[in-house]
Design a protein around this motif. Structure first.
Motif, PDB file in Angstrom:
ATOM      1  N   GLY A   1      27.087  34.672  11.085  1.00  0.00           N
ATOM      2  CA  GLY A   1      26.671  35.515  12.220  1.00  0.00           C
ATOM      3  C   GLY A   1      27.813  35.799  13.171  1.00  0.00           C
TER       4      GLY A   1
ATOM      5  N   GLY B   1      29.796  35.053  15.767  1.00  0.00           N
ATOM      6  CA  GLY B   1      30.110  33.884  16.582  1.00  0.00           C
ATOM      7  C   GLY B   1      30.868  34.243  17.852  1.00  0.00           C
ATOM      8  N   ARG B   2      31.546  35.403  17.806  1.00  0.00           N
ATOM      9  CA  ARG B   2      32.352  35.822  18.964  1.00  0.00           C
ATOM     10  C   ARG B   2      32.249  37.333  19.158  1.00  0.00           C
ATOM     11  NH1 ARG B   2      38.532  36.257  16.764  1.00  0.00           N
ATOM     12  NH2 ARG B   2      38.027  36.613  14.596  1.00  0.00           N
TER      13      ARG B   2
ATOM     14  N   ARG C   1      29.283  28.139  16.227  1.00  0.00           N
ATOM     15  CA  ARG C   1      29.631  26.861  15.586  1.00  0.00           C
ATOM     16  C   ARG C   1      30.769  26.213  16.377  1.00  0.00           C
ATOM     17  NH1 ARG C   1      31.153  28.857  10.025  1.00  0.00           N
ATOM     18  NH2 ARG C   1      31.604  30.728  11.212  1.00  0.00           N
TER      19      ARG C   1
ATOM     20  N   ASP D   1      35.622  29.099  19.676  1.00  0.00           N
ATOM     21  CA  ASP D   1      35.630  29.272  21.135  1.00  0.00           C
ATOM     22  C   ASP D   1      35.119  30.643  21.560  1.00  0.00           C
ATOM     23  OD1 ASP D   1      37.668  30.929  20.375  1.00  0.00           O
ATOM     24  OD2 ASP D   1      39.226  29.950  21.574  1.00  0.00           O
ATOM     25  N   GLY D   2      34.754  31.469  20.595  1.00  0.00           N
ATOM     26  CA  GLY D   2      34.196  32.776  20.936  1.00  0.00           C
ATOM     27  C   GLY D   2      35.239  33.807  21.326  1.00  0.00           C
TER      28      GLY D   2
HETATM   29  P1  AMP Z   1      35.921  36.272  10.253  1.00  0.00           P
HETATM   30  O1  AMP Z   1      36.897  35.407   9.560  1.00  0.00           O
HETATM   31  O2  AMP Z   1      36.445  36.918  11.504  1.00  0.00           O
HETATM   32  O3  AMP Z   1      35.261  37.262   9.340  1.00  0.00           O
HETATM   33  O4  AMP Z   1      34.786  35.281  10.790  1.00  0.00           O
HETATM   34  C1  AMP Z   1      34.016  34.434   9.972  1.00  0.00           C
HETATM   35  C2  AMP Z   1      32.952  33.767  10.813  1.00  0.00           C
HETATM   36  O5  AMP Z   1      33.522  32.910  11.794  1.00  0.00           O
HETATM   37  C3  AMP Z   1      32.061  34.724  11.584  1.00  0.00           C
HETATM   38  O6  AMP Z   1      30.778  34.164  11.619  1.00  0.00           O
HETATM   39  C4  AMP Z   1      32.717  34.754  12.946  1.00  0.00           C
HETATM   40  O7  AMP Z   1      31.814  35.139  13.958  1.00  0.00           O
HETATM   41  C5  AMP Z   1      33.146  33.305  13.111  1.00  0.00           C
HETATM   42  N1  AMP Z   1      34.297  33.154  14.015  1.00  0.00           N
HETATM   43  C6  AMP Z   1      35.589  33.462  13.759  1.00  0.00           C
HETATM   44  N2  AMP Z   1      36.376  33.150  14.812  1.00  0.00           N
HETATM   45  C7  AMP Z   1      35.564  32.649  15.779  1.00  0.00           C
HETATM   46  C8  AMP Z   1      35.773  32.149  17.103  1.00  0.00           C
HETATM   47  N3  AMP Z   1      36.989  32.091  17.659  1.00  0.00           N
HETATM   48  N4  AMP Z   1      34.690  31.723  17.778  1.00  0.00           N
HETATM   49  C9  AMP Z   1      33.477  31.758  17.247  1.00  0.00           C
HETATM   50  N5  AMP Z   1      33.208  32.212  15.999  1.00  0.00           N
HETATM   51  C10 AMP Z   1      34.239  32.647  15.271  1.00  0.00           C
END
Ligand code: AMP
Ligand code: MG
Length: 481
Positions: A91, A93-94, A123, A126-127
């Protein structure tokens, strides 16, 4: 506050229809939001006044501040296979969906913020997002769009004024992203795992309505949805392969139902042709190497097919055979798109027996001689101008084939130059542009953006933009989360 022009009117059709897949949430307040870059050509295309992008109203919409016109935002739920292992809950996350809007051509878009703070899906994260990676996504998306490759695009990048802790503190940033939708294979995986067939059906019908409306009334529409997504993904990955693009994180949550490229993380363009090329620091096993992208796409589509089985037939067992048959077509469809693309790049407007070998043999030759893909393909037109391009006997075969085109030399040259780009985001130039941009000087970034958004137009004194650099052995890209 004087409003320069109204922002788009946002809707929330998705969150209304599928509340289990969208969680209402707020973006963090930003301590000192500043606009770093805004995308005027994209704004115009979407019917948004570019001047509005620089307004205070836009800035507050793009961050968590005020957001008076649009109190509702949503974090979207999805699952996904990451490097082959299943995560039931990923989902946004940020990230947050600001809303959907309709452009003057009647096309519906999502406006989405990436880096807007922690959500219930964060999770351990840090968003936050940081400036370098968000500018990278902006640049890569614009380069892909200019190459005619389906992609999400950035409307703006803003800094928040807050720091994000990485190996060292870095400026926090938000990417304002426009996408045909944020429906992913992982969205279907999440919905399928919830076990509510009605929701899954609503999701599939929504996806059909939004991306494949011609299927809406079809009794066999779920199997046809599978076929249609297979077709678009095969076409997309063929386009990637033709320009040497390596996505780097082809997890199922990064595969769209619309067929757009999404989630530019550690992606990069390959210079020397080599199927084993991997840039991403986290892809240790080379799962997402250049040459593996078509088979990984097929694997991801099999995960999509699994979610549709209960919709394709009342007894999912009966759906396995037609779904398998659809998936098995992937390599043929991919190969058709790839060869069509190669024919165009070779100046061929017709197809004859032997064309496939001509294209395959050229790629094999580039690989064997360790030649740069983009500049070698572009040099094909030089051969027609009488220069030796160093491809030996292959050029003789190509000459013979070109004679069947019955086209003038000028016509062939113009075909070749319209099909073979000069400027792509070269790794060393991307790194250089991003490090100066993060240090506060956007001039290199702007210059590179200008070149890669006009990839076919040669300009004077820009030869270094057209050449592979030497980013050093073991060049690595990072996810930048
Ligand atoms: P991505 O690698 O950007 O496709 O992200 C994979 C998953 O990790 C997704 O669910 C993102 O929302 C979550 N995610 C990546 N970086 C962060 C972050 N800094 N804080 C929170 N969630 C993250
Ligand atoms: Mg992602």
């Amino acid at each position: 506050m004087a409003s320069i022009a109204a922002p788009p009117e946002f809707q929330h059709t998705y969150a209304r229809l599928l509340p289990t897949l969208a969680t209402s949430w707020k973006a963090d307040e930003s301590s000192d939001p500043r606009l770093i870059i805004s995308n005027n050509p994209l704004a115009e295309h979407l019917g948004i006044n570019p001047a509005w992008l620089t307004s205070d109203e836009a800035l507050s919409l793009f961050t968590g501040n005020q957001a008076a016109n649009n109190p509702e935002r949503y974090a979207l739920a999805y699952a996904g296979h990451q490097f082959g292992s299943y995560s039931p809950r990923l989902g946004d996350g940020r990230a947050l969906l600001v809303g959907e809007f309709i452009d003057p051509q009647g096309q519906q878009w999502d406006l989405h913020l990436k880096g807007s703070g922690r959500t219930p899906f964060a999770r351990g994260g840090d968003g936050k997002a940081t400036l370098g990676p968000m500018l990278r996504e902006y640049l890569m998306g614009e380069a892909m769009a200019a190459l005619g490759i389906p992609t999400t695009r950035a409307l703006a990048v803003v800094t928040t004024g807050d720091l994000a802790m990485r190996e060292r503190p870095l400026p926090g940033a938000i990417l304002v992203r426009v996408a045909a939708s944020h429906l992913r294979v992982g969205t279907f995986q999440y919905a399928a795992a919830l076990g509510e067939i009605d929701d899954l059906k609503t999701l599939a019908d929504y996806a059909i309505e939004r991306h494949y409306p011609e299927l809406a009334e079809d009794n066999d529409r779920y199997l046809k949805l599978l076929n249609a997504v297979i077709e678009r993904q095969a076409s997309l990955v063929a386009e990637w392969m033709l320009v040497g693009f390596i996505h780097g994180v082809m997890n199922t949550d990064n595969v769209t139902i619309s067929g757009e490229t999404i989630d530019y993380g550690p992606c990069a363009f390959m210079d020397v042709v080599d199927p084993q090329t991997v840039f991403s620091s986290i892809d240790e096993g080379g799962r997402y190497a250049y040459g593996r992208q078509p088979s990984i796409a097929q694997w991801n589509l099999a995960r999509f097919a699994e979610t549709l089985l209960p919709l394709i037939a009342t007894d999912p067992e009966d759906a396995i055979a037609p779904a398998t048959e659809a998936l098995e077509e992937f390599p043929n469809i991919f190969s058709r798109y790839w060869h069509d693309g190669m024919n165009q790049r070779l100046g061929l407007s017709t197809t004859v027996d032997g064309d496939d070998d001509l294209a395959n043999d050229l790629i094999a030759l580039l690989q064997e001689q360790r030649l740069d893909l983009i500049s070698t393909m572009r040099s094909l037109s030089d051969h027609l101008r009488g220069h030796d391009i160093g491809l030996g006997e292959w050029t003789t075969r190509w000459d013979t084939r070109l004679q069947l085109e019955k086209a003038s030399c000028e016509e062939l040259i113009s075909r070749l130059e319209a099909a073979n780009p000069i400027y792509i985001p070269r790794n060393h130039l991307v790194e250089e542009a991003l490090s100066s941009a993060v240090a506060g000087d956007l001039s290199k970034f702007d210059a590179l953006l200008e070149r890669v958004t006009h990839p076919y137009e040669r300009v004077d004194n820009a030869e270094h933009y057209a050449q592979p650099g030497d980013p050093g052995p073991g060049y690595r890209t990072y996810c930048g989360t």
